[in-house]
Design an enzyme around this catalytic site. Sequence first.
Site, PDB file in Angstrom:
ATOM      1  N   HIS A 126      -3.833  15.204 -26.009  1.00  0.00           N
ATOM      2  CA  HIS A 126      -3.656  13.811 -25.576  1.00  0.00           C
ATOM      3  C   HIS A 126      -4.840  12.900 -25.883  1.00  0.00           C
ATOM      4  CE1 HIS A 126      -0.094  15.405 -23.749  1.00  0.00           C
ATOM      5  NE2 HIS A 126       0.229  14.251 -23.211  1.00  0.00           N
ATOM      6  N   HIS A 154      -3.714   9.539 -27.555  1.00  0.00           N
ATOM      7  CA  HIS A 154      -3.930   8.188 -27.022  1.00  0.00           C
ATOM      8  C   HIS A 154      -4.648   7.300 -28.043  1.00  0.00           C
ATOM      9  CE1 HIS A 154      -3.499   9.673 -22.587  1.00  0.00           C
ATOM     10  NE2 HIS A 154      -2.351   9.522 -23.204  1.00  0.00           N
ATOM     11  N   HIS A 200       4.820   8.016 -27.956  1.00  0.00           N
ATOM     12  CA  HIS A 200       3.916   8.916 -27.240  1.00  0.00           C
ATOM     13  C   HIS A 200       4.146  10.364 -27.687  1.00  0.00           C
ATOM     14  CE1 HIS A 200       1.367  10.396 -24.035  1.00  0.00           C
ATOM     15  NE2 HIS A 200       2.327  11.230 -23.668  1.00  0.00           N
ATOM     16  N   ASN A 228      -3.698  17.774 -20.647  1.00  0.00           N
ATOM     17  CA  ASN A 228      -4.014  16.750 -21.645  1.00  0.00           C
ATOM     18  C   ASN A 228      -4.211  17.344 -23.032  1.00  0.00           C
ATOM     19  OD1 ASN A 228      -4.032  14.811 -19.601  1.00  0.00           O
ATOM     20  ND2 ASN A 228      -6.162  15.290 -19.111  1.00  0.00           N
ATOM     21  N   ARG A 273       0.811  -1.238   0.000  1.00  0.00           N
ATOM     22  CA  ARG A 273       0.000   0.000   0.000  1.00  0.00           C
ATOM     23  C   ARG A 273       0.835   1.274   0.000  1.00  0.00           C
ATOM     24  NH1 ARG A 273      -3.384  -2.662   3.748  1.00  0.00           N
ATOM     25  NH2 ARG A 273      -5.088  -3.676   2.651  1.00  0.00           N
ATOM     26  N   LYS A 302       3.959  22.612 -14.518  1.00  0.00           N
ATOM     27  CA  LYS A 302       3.216  21.413 -14.128  1.00  0.00           C
ATOM     28  C   LYS A 302       2.949  21.421 -12.624  1.00  0.00           C
ATOM     29  CE  LYS A 302       2.375  16.605 -14.737  1.00  0.00           C
ATOM     30  NZ  LYS A 302       2.680  15.367 -15.431  1.00  0.00           N
ATOM     31  N   GLU A 307      -7.150  15.968 -10.730  1.00  0.00           N
ATOM     32  CA  GLU A 307      -7.760  16.238 -12.030  1.00  0.00           C
ATOM     33  C   GLU A 307      -9.275  16.398 -11.983  1.00  0.00           C
ATOM     34  OE1 GLU A 307      -5.589  14.362 -15.204  1.00  0.00           O
ATOM     35  OE2 GLU A 307      -7.339  14.484 -16.488  1.00  0.00           O
ATOM     36  N   LYS A 326       1.066  10.945 -11.422  1.00  0.00           N
ATOM     37  CA  LYS A 326       0.243   9.980 -12.163  1.00  0.00           C
ATOM     38  C   LYS A 326       1.082   8.739 -12.416  1.00  0.00           C
ATOM     39  CE  LYS A 326      -3.202  12.579 -14.687  1.00  0.00           C
ATOM     40  NZ  LYS A 326      -3.735  12.893 -16.020  1.00  0.00           N
ATOM     41  N   ARG A 348      -6.246  20.552 -14.120  1.00  0.00           N
ATOM     42  CA  ARG A 348      -5.192  19.595 -14.500  1.00  0.00           C
ATOM     43  C   ARG A 348      -5.467  19.009 -15.880  1.00  0.00           C
ATOM     44  NH1 ARG A 348      -1.734  15.233 -10.902  1.00  0.00           N
ATOM     45  NH2 ARG A 348      -0.518  14.499 -12.662  1.00  0.00           N
ATOM     46  N   GLU A 386       5.965  17.556 -25.302  1.00  0.00           N
ATOM     47  CA  GLU A 386       5.367  17.985 -24.025  1.00  0.00           C
ATOM     48  C   GLU A 386       5.812  19.418 -23.690  1.00  0.00           C
ATOM     49  OE1 GLU A 386       3.030  16.150 -22.841  1.00  0.00           O
ATOM     50  OE2 GLU A 386       3.488  14.048 -23.302  1.00  0.00           O
TER      51      GLU A 386
HETATM   52  N1  LIG Z   1       2.699  10.026 -15.662  1.00  0.00           N
HETATM   53  C1  LIG Z   1       2.554  11.080 -16.426  1.00  0.00           C
HETATM   54  O1  LIG Z   1       2.127  12.156 -15.986  1.00  0.00           O
HETATM   55  C2  LIG Z   1       2.956  10.988 -17.879  1.00  0.00           C
HETATM   56  C3  LIG Z   1       3.085  12.153 -18.650  1.00  0.00           C
HETATM   57  C4  LIG Z   1       3.521  12.044 -19.969  1.00  0.00           C
HETATM   58  C5  LIG Z   1       3.808  10.783 -20.500  1.00  0.00           C
HETATM   59  N2  LIG Z   1       3.668   9.678 -19.729  1.00  0.00           N
HETATM   60  C6  LIG Z   1       4.005   8.346 -20.247  1.00  0.00           C
HETATM   61  O2  LIG Z   1       5.396   8.313 -20.515  1.00  0.00           O
HETATM   62  C7  LIG Z   1       5.653   7.306 -21.501  1.00  0.00           C
HETATM   63  C8  LIG Z   1       6.641   7.832 -22.519  1.00  0.00           C
HETATM   64  O3  LIG Z   1       7.828   8.147 -21.847  1.00  0.00           O
HETATM   65  P1  LIG Z   1       9.205   8.360 -22.628  1.00  0.00           P
HETATM   66  O4  LIG Z   1       8.971   9.178 -23.830  1.00  0.00           O
HETATM   67  O5  LIG Z   1      10.191   8.792 -21.628  1.00  0.00           O
HETATM   68  O6  LIG Z   1       9.511   6.918 -23.203  1.00  0.00           O
HETATM   69  P2  LIG Z   1      10.307   5.645 -22.669  1.00  0.00           P
HETATM   70  O7  LIG Z   1      10.284   5.513 -21.229  1.00  0.00           O
HETATM   71  O8  LIG Z   1       9.792   4.519 -23.501  1.00  0.00           O
HETATM   72  O9  LIG Z   1      11.818   5.960 -23.126  1.00  0.00           O
HETATM   73  C9  LIG Z   1      12.090   6.154 -24.485  1.00  0.00           C
HETATM   74  C10 LIG Z   1      13.320   5.336 -24.935  1.00  0.00           C
HETATM   75  O10 LIG Z   1      14.487   5.940 -24.422  1.00  0.00           O
HETATM   76  C11 LIG Z   1      15.312   4.959 -23.783  1.00  0.00           C
HETATM   77  N3  LIG Z   1      16.050   5.705 -22.770  1.00  0.00           N
HETATM   78  C12 LIG Z   1      15.590   6.272 -21.619  1.00  0.00           C
HETATM   79  N4  LIG Z   1      16.533   7.025 -21.056  1.00  0.00           N
HETATM   80  C13 LIG Z   1      17.639   6.937 -21.834  1.00  0.00           C
HETATM   81  C14 LIG Z   1      18.925   7.510 -21.771  1.00  0.00           C
HETATM   82  N5  LIG Z   1      19.253   8.364 -20.829  1.00  0.00           N
HETATM   83  N6  LIG Z   1      19.812   7.171 -22.736  1.00  0.00           N
HETATM   84  C15 LIG Z   1      19.469   6.314 -23.748  1.00  0.00           C
HETATM   85  N7  LIG Z   1      18.248   5.786 -23.880  1.00  0.00           N
HETATM   86  C16 LIG Z   1      17.345   6.087 -22.923  1.00  0.00           C
HETATM   87  C17 LIG Z   1      14.341   3.916 -23.304  1.00  0.00           C
HETATM   88  O11 LIG Z   1      14.970   2.676 -23.148  1.00  0.00           O
HETATM   89  C18 LIG Z   1      13.344   3.893 -24.466  1.00  0.00           C
HETATM   90  O12 LIG Z   1      13.853   3.111 -25.521  1.00  0.00           O
HETATM   91  C19 LIG Z   1       4.315   6.938 -22.093  1.00  0.00           C
HETATM   92  O13 LIG Z   1       3.920   5.685 -21.609  1.00  0.00           O
HETATM   93  C20 LIG Z   1       3.369   8.003 -21.569  1.00  0.00           C
HETATM   94  O14 LIG Z   1       2.063   7.547 -21.418  1.00  0.00           O
HETATM   95  C21 LIG Z   1       3.252   9.760 -18.437  1.00  0.00           C
END
Ligand SMILES: NC(=O)c1ccc[n+]([C@@H]2O[C@H](COP(=O)([O-])OP(=O)(O)OC[C@H]3O[C@@H](n4cnc5c(N)ncnc54)[C@H](O)[C@@H]3O)[C@@H](O)[C@H]2O)c1
Length: 363
Positions: free
Chosen positions: A250, A254, A267, A247, A122, A229, A239, A144, A243, A186
């Site tokens: 988005h 999505h 993404h 999006n 938890r 943010k 949200e 999130k 908030r 973003e």
């Molecule tokens: N929680 C939230 O508020 C929120 C907000 C925006 C996006 N997201 C989520 O985030 C995800 C996308 O995140 P992302 O774009 O970071 O993608 P990701 O985590 O898939 O990373 C992208 C790629 O970069 C590589 N990588 C990461 N760090 C590296 C580094 N320093 N050097 C070399 N390679 C590296 C990873 O292995 C991957 O291949 C989606 O699932 C999206 O839904 C969440």
Amino acid sequence: MNRKIHVRTQSHQYSAHVGQNILSDALEATLPSQSIDELFVLIDDNVFEHHWPEIDMALQAHTNQLLRMKVPEGEKSKSVEFWSEVMDFLLNNKVRRNTPLIVIGGGVTGDLGGFAAATALRGLPLIHIPTTLLAMVDSSIGGKTGVNHDAGKNLIGSFYQPETVIADTRFLDTLPEREWINGLSEILKYAAISDQNIFRQAEIFLKKDFKSADPVVLIELITTCIKIKADIVEQDEFEGGIRAYLNFGHTFAHALEKASRYNTISHGEAVFLGMLAAKNLSELTGSNFAEDYLDKFRSLYTYRVSKENLSLDELTQHMHSDKKRTGKDLNFVLLKEWQHPVVKTVKDIQLIHQAWSAALNEL
Ligand SMILES: NC(=O)c1ccc[n+]([C@@H]2O[C@H](COP(=O)([O-])OP(=O)(O)OC[C@H]3O[C@@H](n4cnc5c(N)ncnc54)[C@H](O)[C@@H]3O)[C@@H](O)[C@H]2O)c1
């Protein structure tokens, strides 16, 4: 240069550290001064390959035992199945309630690891070490967490704030260019909904050698985004209202990710197209933009999907399963004008199709 932003949400207060080569100092400031029996680490596979020795050294200074699990790259790791493997890793190694879980990687590892921290016993103390630009400016902030379901993206999850976020820009040295551009989406979102100056600051990405941009400029840009943010999340952690502005683009994005089975569009790419579609829909529903500030960034994006493989009906259908939908109609974050977001219900499917068509012309 080291920046520290305080995030004060209803449920929790924490700091986000931003700077270059700050990992050891920021850990020092975060973890207790006496050595912790065990530290649990979830780390993106690629980050492990590039950076493990330095991360290992920084963490070993704080613990007698480091337990580590690697997260394969890609959205497939943001699944119930993989979350269950993380639970096995934590629980079979007898994680305790006060043992921090350190989550190192991009948004995929961050969302998965955040959800694991929220659900194991938890709630475990969570430390985010974002290593992509997207994770630094967005996903590591605001609490999130979650995984995907066949019915749609991020449909299983929780709000769970971290203890600390450490955004060390040195990790970006190994980030592929394409991933920088994903993060740019973003950043442009914050420009569109909140701060016109960011459009100008983001022009560093238009330079050929943007990866070697002045670290101070980059740190300032990341800090500006985190502050926006944090400010929104402080006012509306769960949200219920503003908030939702985060999006922007988005709901379209999505649907695109789902239609592409989460593997032919990233993404960030989907968010850029989604913002184009949201801007189009804003115009189709009465807004009038004198300038198109997103336009000059279009050429930075290359896509592995083509519009011939996407059906407008299917995309619109996917939007109906987006979790932000509360009634039977579709709600969108649109712009009255730049930096003036508004949530609007759009009932006319033809308008939504028109907004899609114009955006998909990019493919
Ligand atoms: N929680 C939230 O508020 C929120 C907000 C925006 C996006 N997201 C989520 O985030 C995800 C996308 O995140 P992302 O774009 O970071 O993608 P990701 O985590 O898939 O990373 C992208 C790629 O970069 C590589 N990588 C990461 N760090 C590296 C580094 N320093 N050097 C070399 N390679 C590296 C990873 O292995 C991957 O291949 C989606 O699932 C999206 O839904 C969440």
